[in-house]
Scaffold this motif. Structure first.
Motif, PDB file in Angstrom:
ATOM      1  N   MET A 287       0.661  -1.010  -0.056  1.00 17.24           N
ATOM      2  CA  MET A 287      -0.131  -0.572  -0.129  1.00 17.24           C
ATOM      3  C   MET A 287       0.879   0.763   0.009  1.00 17.24           C
ATOM      4  N   GLN A 288       1.626   1.262   0.702  1.00 16.63           N
ATOM      5  CA  GLN A 288       3.155   2.243   0.731  1.00 16.63           C
ATOM      6  C   GLN A 288       3.274   2.237  -0.569  1.00 16.63           C
ATOM      7  N   ARG A 289       4.024   1.457  -0.568  1.00 19.71           N
ATOM      8  CA  ARG A 289       4.184   1.309  -2.359  1.00 19.71           C
ATOM      9  C   ARG A 289       3.378   2.226  -3.495  1.00 19.71           C
ATOM     10  N   ALA A 290       1.989   1.720  -3.694  1.00 22.02           N
ATOM     11  CA  ALA A 290       0.981   2.286  -4.106  1.00 22.02           C
ATOM     12  C   ALA A 290       0.565   3.881  -4.352  1.00 22.02           C
ATOM     13  N   ARG A 291       0.880   4.122  -2.602  1.00 22.75           N
ATOM     14  CA  ARG A 291       0.654   5.429  -2.186  1.00 22.75           C
ATOM     15  C   ARG A 291       1.471   6.458  -2.864  1.00 22.75           C
ATOM     16  N   ASP A 292       2.871   5.373  -3.250  1.00 23.78           N
ATOM     17  CA  ASP A 292       3.703   6.584  -3.560  1.00 23.78           C
ATOM     18  C   ASP A 292       3.409   7.026  -4.687  1.00 23.78           C
TER      19      ASP A 292
ATOM     20  N   GLU B 212     -18.293 -10.056   2.681  1.00 22.05           N
ATOM     21  CA  GLU B 212     -17.854 -11.482   2.591  1.00 22.05           C
ATOM     22  C   GLU B 212     -15.736 -11.468   2.843  1.00 22.05           C
ATOM     23  N   GLY B 213     -15.725  -9.674   4.039  1.00 20.27           N
ATOM     24  CA  GLY B 213     -14.735  -9.481   4.018  1.00 20.27           C
ATOM     25  C   GLY B 213     -13.219 -10.998   4.336  1.00 20.27           C
TER      26      GLY B 213
ATOM     27  N   ALA C 133      -8.257  -1.241  -3.015  1.00 21.72           N
ATOM     28  CA  ALA C 133      -8.858  -2.421  -2.264  1.00 21.72           C
ATOM     29  C   ALA C 133      -8.119  -3.202  -1.425  1.00 21.72           C
ATOM     30  N   LEU C 134      -6.846  -2.817  -1.223  1.00 22.50           N
ATOM     31  CA  LEU C 134      -5.882  -3.559  -0.415  1.00 22.50           C
ATOM     32  C   LEU C 134      -6.697  -2.405   0.587  1.00 22.50           C
ATOM     33  N   ALA C 135      -6.650  -1.565   0.881  1.00 20.22           N
ATOM     34  CA  ALA C 135      -6.948  -0.121   1.486  1.00 20.22           C
ATOM     35  C   ALA C 135      -8.160  -1.303   2.365  1.00 20.22           C
ATOM     36  N   VAL C 136      -8.939  -1.609   1.829  1.00 23.58           N
ATOM     37  CA  VAL C 136     -10.104  -1.875   2.840  1.00 23.58           C
ATOM     38  C   VAL C 136      -9.919  -3.492   2.939  1.00 23.58           C
ATOM     39  N   ALA C 137      -9.334  -4.289   2.606  1.00 28.84           N
ATOM     40  CA  ALA C 137      -8.405  -5.801   3.204  1.00 28.84           C
ATOM     41  C   ALA C 137      -8.150  -5.289   4.262  1.00 28.84           C
ATOM     42  N   GLY C 138      -7.755  -4.422   4.517  1.00 24.81           N
ATOM     43  CA  GLY C 138      -6.604  -4.548   5.972  1.00 24.81           C
ATOM     44  C   GLY C 138      -6.939  -3.596   6.500  1.00 24.81           C
ATOM     45  N   ARG C 139      -8.389  -2.998   7.095  1.00 22.53           N
ATOM     46  CA  ARG C 139      -8.670  -3.199   7.931  1.00 22.53           C
ATOM     47  C   ARG C 139      -9.962  -4.422   8.494  1.00 22.53           C
TER      48      ARG C 139
END
Ligand code: LAN
Length: 642
Positions: free
Chosen positions: A1-6, A574-575, A625-631
């Motif tokens: 996520m950090q790399r995608a944010r960058d 369905e998380g 999607a990764l952000a929501v999956a990480g919650r």
């Protein structure tokens, strides 16, 4: 996520937006080059070389060109791109052009082309106006109350046919040149003089006949043909004046950017003929380069003047979901862009120009473009409301309230939302679609995407202002979403590819609207998505889905499709499921070392047939999607859930 944010941070423009390639269609550059030619102009050397490189790159193996860069060949785009290469200076005996001729001559050349191709050729003097289905400007003089008055057409359609009507009324035609004379010999399978133009009106090759011409359309064309033979000159003169006045209105409302690439070029040509070297022509020429897109494959003409607002609104939502603390600077620049692009007043002489009030809305690209849209407004409003508690929102409350008013003013009687306007025409107008190559261009009807976005925005607004009178609009919107679910559990998207896109909007809209996990509608949607998951955990859908109206997989998984499927599953509760876990692993493994996901086929579409590139989607949706999956709570819009 950090790399995608960058990656998102690195690719942000100085003005806070994301501005990318919005290319894909292969019928737009020809309109641009032909328009310039009619105006006695040509692209500068660098643009010319770029256009050539792009067209060469996207010629299909069979020698033709598709409707878009991924589509099989059509006569429409093959003939037009052939002519474009010739107008740009390529010789007729060039091997690429020989292959193109071999492809289009057996299909009738221009005679087999979809109707818009014939029109552009007529403008160039490469086709006779007698061979066109009539587009008389007099239609604008009909009583406004008639269900088929042109003001009731979808704004993109009416804005294309407005200058076409004027040019048709004038029988506008490029000044004759030796090149045009040569082209008339090259394009046809028989001598030009021997073509039966009346018969040519009704001809169209199988490749170009996506929307077959109905008996209704053929009857209307016959009536219009009779009118064309006997029309009154005085009435024609009045109709031409009225059309020109409406063209002026469009130019004024959009700072000569125009609603889209086609009327942009055609309006410029109209002014070139109506007032050569006048201020209107100059204003148009100044804005033309806005539509040019430089890509690694060369230069092409974009589908819009940009997709900046849309991409920025989504980028903000993905970044906030991923944790705002690491992205505050990026978000704060984006907030400034959102603030600067809201439309603050109605367009000039709005009612005279058949324009819906614009105040408070957001457009797809920039404020100067002047045409706000339901879902662009909704996504921008959602973004601002997410930025508010972070102290980053810059749009004042009254202006947010105007956005809400704008959204409410656009709700249709069926509870859904269309794109730019309320639905104005009856659905049967679709049977008169004369374009051959597109579907769903005649009326602006309710769409699942626009409806979901508006419902979510209203819910977000109510979250911040609990007494806001938006409850009924929300309920009606949610009902619309429920009603449009297909028996297989999916929703058909109209502006993205395709069922994964529609289902993502519908599910997140329903969940925001208070529909709980376990609800039968959500259960059916989950089943649908699980049924389409691939062995490797990914999802994949191609534009063929839209054309065939059934899910069509590509050869490999797509990160954007997978993200939409995952966001839907997680929103539906369905998380923790096996399907979600496998999808998330696939998505993570697919990311490059530098934080990007590898290029994949186009995820955008319009009018069911034409693919278009949303450059930011591959940077935004996987991150989201990764952000929501990480919650812990796998919610898409945590702060707003109804
Ligand atoms: C667009 C671009 C934006 C898009 C969204 C906002 C994403 C969508 O949710 C609603 C529909 C809308 C506004 C849309 C409609 C069709 C457009 C305008 C385009 C895909 C960009 C180009 C296309 C336009 C019709 C191309 C010109 C061709 C014609 C058939 C007139």
């Amino acid at each position: 996520m950090q790399r995608a944010r960058d990656v998102l941070a690195r690719t942000q423009e100085a003005d806070g937006s994301w501005k990318g390639d919005y290319s894909g269609p292969l019928f737009l550059s020809p309109v641009y080059v032909a328009g310039l030619y009619v105006m006695g102009r040509a692209p500068d050397t660098r643009t010319r070389e770029g256009l050539l490189a792009y067209l060469r790159h996207h010629q299909n193996a069979d020698g033709g060109w598709g409707l878009d860069v991924e589509s099989p060949s059509l006569v429409f785009t093959t003939v037009l791109n052939y002519v474009t290469l010739r107008l740009l200076g390529i010789d007729a005996d060039d091997p690429g052009l020989l292959r193109a001729r071999d492809w289009f001559l057996p299909r009738g050349g221009p005679l087999g082309s979809g109707s818009w191709g014939k029109f552009i050729l007529a403008l160039l003097g490469l086709y006779e106006y007698d061979g066109l289905a009539p587009t008389p400007p007099e239609l604008w003089l009909l009583p406004r109350a008639l269900p088929f008055h042109p003001s009731r057409l979808w704004c993109h359609c009416r804005m294309v046919y407005l200058p076409m009507g004027w040019l048709y009324g004038r029988r506008a035609r490029a000044t004759e040149t030796p090149l045009l004379a040569a082209l008339r010999r090259e394009l046809y399978p028989l001598p030009y003089e021997d073509v039966d133009w009346k018969a040519a009106r009704n001809r169209v090759a199988a490749t170009d006949a996506y929307t077959p011409r109905s008996a209704w359309l053929r009857a209307v064309n016959r009536v219009l043909g009779i009118h064309e033979r006997f029309h009154s000159r005085r009435l024609r003169a009045r109709a031409m004046e009225e059309s020109l006045e409406l063209i002026r209105g469009e130019d004024e409302a959009t700072h000569s950017i125009c609603i889209g690439p086609i009327n942009k070029v055609l309006n410029a040509v109209v002014w070139h003929i109506a007032r050569p070297d006048g201020p209107e022509v100059r204003a148009h020429l100044e804005q033309l380069p806005d539509y040019l897109q430089r890509t690694t494959e060369g230069v092409t003409f974009n589908g819009y003047n940009s997709s900046q607002l849309w991409d920025t609104a989504f980028a903000v939502q993905a970044l906030v979901a991923s944790g705002d603390a690491q992205a505050r600077d990026t978000l704060s620049r984006a907030a400034r862009f959102l603030e600067s692009e809201q439309v603050l007043e109605d367009s000039p002489r709005a009612a005279r120009n058949y324009r819906h009030p614009s105040r408070g809305g957001w457009p797809f690209s920039t404020r100067a473009h002047g045409w706000p849209i339901s879902d662009c407004t909704a996504e921008a409003l959602k973004a601002c409301l997410l930025l508010e508690p972070l102290g980053l929102n810059r749009v004042p409350r009254e202006r947010l309230a105007q956005a809400v008013e704008f959204i409410l003013s656009l709700q249709n009687r069926d509870g859904g939302w269309a794109t730019y306007e309320r639905m104005r025409g009856p659905r049967w107008l679709e049977r008169l679609n004369p374009s051959d190559v597109f579907a769903g261009i005649m009326v602006d009807a309710s769409y699942v995407e626009c409806t979901s976005a508006c419902v979510q925005a209203l819910i977000a607004w109510r979250g911040a202002h609990p007494s806001a009178p938006v409850g009924r609009a929300i309920t009606r919107g949610v009902d619309f979403l429920r009603r449009t679910q297909r028996p297989d559990g999916s929703w058909e998207g109209a502006w993205g590819v395709c069922f994964s896109y529609g289902t993502w909007f519908a599910v997140t809209g329903l969940v925001a609207g208070g529909v709980r996990a376990g609800d039968p509608a959500l259960r059916r949607a989950v089943r649908f998505l699980e049924d389409h998951q691939r062995e490797d955990g990914s999802w994949s859908e191609t534009v063929q889905s839209c054309r065939e109206r059934r899910w069509v997989d590509g050869p490999t998984g797509h990160a954007v499709t997978t993200s939409w499927a995952l966001l839907s599953l997680m929103a539906a509760g369905e998380g923790e499921s096996e399907a979600t876990r496998r999808g998330v692993s696939w998505l993570r493994a697919r990311q490059d070392g530098d934080g990007r996901w590898p290029p994949e086929p186009r995820a955008g579409v319009f009018n069911r047939t034409c693919a278009i590139h949303y450059d930011a989607y591959l940077r935004v949706f996987p991150l989201w999607a990764l952000a929501v999956a990480g919650r812990e709570e796998h919610r898409v819009l945590a702060p707003f859930q109804g």
